[in-house]
Write a protein that holds these residues in place. Structure first.
Motif, short mmCIF file in Angstrom:
data_model
loop_
_atom_site.label_atom_id
_atom_site.label_comp_id
_atom_site.label_asym_id
_atom_site.label_seq_id
_atom_site.Cartn_x
_atom_site.Cartn_y
_atom_site.Cartn_z
N UNK A 71 0.81 -1.22 0.00
CA UNK A 71 0.00 0.00 0.00
C UNK A 71 0.85 1.26 0.00
N UNK A 72 2.16 1.10 0.02
CA UNK A 72 3.09 2.23 -0.06
C UNK A 72 2.81 3.26 1.02
N UNK A 73 2.67 2.79 2.26
CA UNK A 73 2.47 3.70 3.38
C UNK A 73 3.67 4.61 3.53
N UNK A 74 3.41 5.93 3.68
CA UNK A 74 4.49 6.90 3.73
C UNK A 74 4.43 7.70 5.02
N UNK A 75 5.54 8.33 5.36
CA UNK A 75 5.61 9.17 6.55
C UNK A 75 4.57 10.29 6.45
N UNK A 76 3.81 10.47 7.52
CA UNK A 76 2.80 11.52 7.56
C UNK A 76 1.43 11.11 7.08
N UNK B 61 2.55 2.75 12.65
CA UNK B 61 3.17 3.85 13.39
C UNK B 61 4.67 3.89 13.13
N UNK B 62 5.31 2.73 13.18
CA UNK B 62 6.75 2.69 12.95
C UNK B 62 7.11 3.07 11.52
N UNK B 63 6.19 2.81 10.59
CA UNK B 63 6.46 3.14 9.19
C UNK B 63 6.11 4.57 8.85
N UNK B 64 5.58 5.32 9.83
CA UNK B 64 5.41 6.76 9.63
C UNK B 64 4.01 7.30 9.66
N UNK C 106 9.59 -3.61 18.81
CA UNK C 106 8.76 -2.69 18.05
C UNK C 106 7.31 -3.18 17.99
N UNK C 107 7.16 -4.48 17.94
CA UNK C 107 5.86 -5.14 18.12
C UNK C 107 6.06 -6.19 19.20
#
Length: 345
Positions: free
Chosen positions: A162-167, A187-190, A310-311
């Protein structure tokens, strides 16, 4: 003889003795210490699966200890603590050769074509040993905890796709174990704004300890609620982690322009086809995609993520059962009384 839970037919899971495995060249025998129940295991039990031929041992979220290695095995030794994931790339087709083994032309998997982990022992064939998700367990993880590397690996794959990005704003529909793992990984991925939607109050309350920003019951006002906490825009990424056509249809209504919508949760056979507006996708430039399973690299990443805290996999395990009580274990897993249910053969 060893004990195993044999799925003899639809809705007929029986614990009985079966012949011991004989270890051949390139194979590894593992004493199963933990095998967690996955939603796909429940679907197989009730609906079957084209890759599962009865009678069969299912279960693919596995951790145990190596007790015998076949001729030529160099990657593992007797006494190694290992976690085992589901997907086994063939290593030869176009997809596997290009690092996309979840699209393997054969689509082998532990607990599907190959015997699974609801048994005292599991034999990994040479292909699983060489190409599959089999990794040594970090010292600070228990067997029960390490078995959850498999679902966490799938969550990592889904968020990558899903290409999760910061913000980003991340909306998760379905607060089961993988949905909750996506809260933490997101959360860790941004992700800076995480929204969780669930149709049952019990599951929604269980998910609160993972500290998303917003928790909403799935009702006719949920679209309005999501818009309220996203400045009227909707979410950048919507992950549908439940097996619901209604949730898949709802996902588009919660997405902003240029959102990525991942139909992560597979639907059982016989589920109705969904109805969505192609114009909605066209004019909002939405990207609707799917993901399933994981690659060996995701499984290894999952173990590292858990090793570093982290998890925390212990937060997900709410029930444990011996193999002899596997029917009750499946009942609890299906009832959503808790999160992850682990069987300890």
């Amino acid at each position: 003889m060893m004990k195993a839970a044999i799925l003899e037919d639809i809705d007929r899971l029986v614990v009985r003795e079966v012949e011991d495995y004989e270890v051949g060249k390139g194979e590894v025998l593992i004493r199963v210490k933990a095998c967690a129940i996955c939603g796909s295991d429940i679907r197989i039990m009730h609906h079957g699966n084209p890759r599962v031929k009865f009678p069969h041992i299912i279960g693919h979220e596995i951790a145990g200890v190596v007790v015998e290695v076949g001729e030529g095995v160099e990657k593992f030794e007797i006494g190694d603590r290992v976690a085992v994931g589901a997907d086994v790339p063939c290593g030869k087709c176009f997809w596997c050769q290009n690092g996309m083994g979840t699209n393997c032309a054969i689509n082998y998997a532990i607990g599907y074509q190959f015997p699974g982990g609801f048994a005292q022992y599991i034999l990994l064939n040479s292909l699983s040993v060489e190409q599959g998700s089999v990794h040594k367990i970090p010292e600070n993880l228990s067997f029960d905890e390490a078995s959850l590397a498999e679902p966490l690996a799938c969550a990592i794959n889904g968020l990558e796709m899903a290409n999760l990005e910061v913000g980003d704003t991340l909306c998760i529909i379905g607060a089961g174990p993988i949905g909750c793992m996506m809260i933490e990984m997101g959360r860790h991925m941004g992700a800076t704004n995480i929204i969780v939607i669930q149709r049952s109050q019990l599951r929604l309350d269980l998910a609160r300890k993972f500290n998303a920003d917003h928790y909403f019951l799935s009702d006719r006002h949920v679209e309005e609620k999501v818009k309220e906490v996203t400045d009227g825009e909707g979410a950048d990424v919507v992950m549908v982690t439940c097996a619901s056509p209604e949730a898949q249809e709802q996902a588009l209504l919660l997405a902003r322009h240029r959102a990525r919508i991942n139909f992560f949760g597979g639907l059982p056979s016989g589920a109705r086809n969904i109805s969505i507006s192609s114009n909605f996708i066209h004019y909002q430039e939405c990207m609707v995609l799917g993901s399933h399973g994981s690659l060996p690299r995701h499984h290894q990443k999952a173990l590292r993520v858990m090793e570093k805290g982290m998890v925390n996999p212990a937060e997900y395990i709410t029930h444990r059962f011996p193999l002899e009580e596997i029917q009750e274990a499946f009942r609890v897993a299906e009832s959503h009384e808790g999160l992850k249910v682990v069987v300890n053969p």
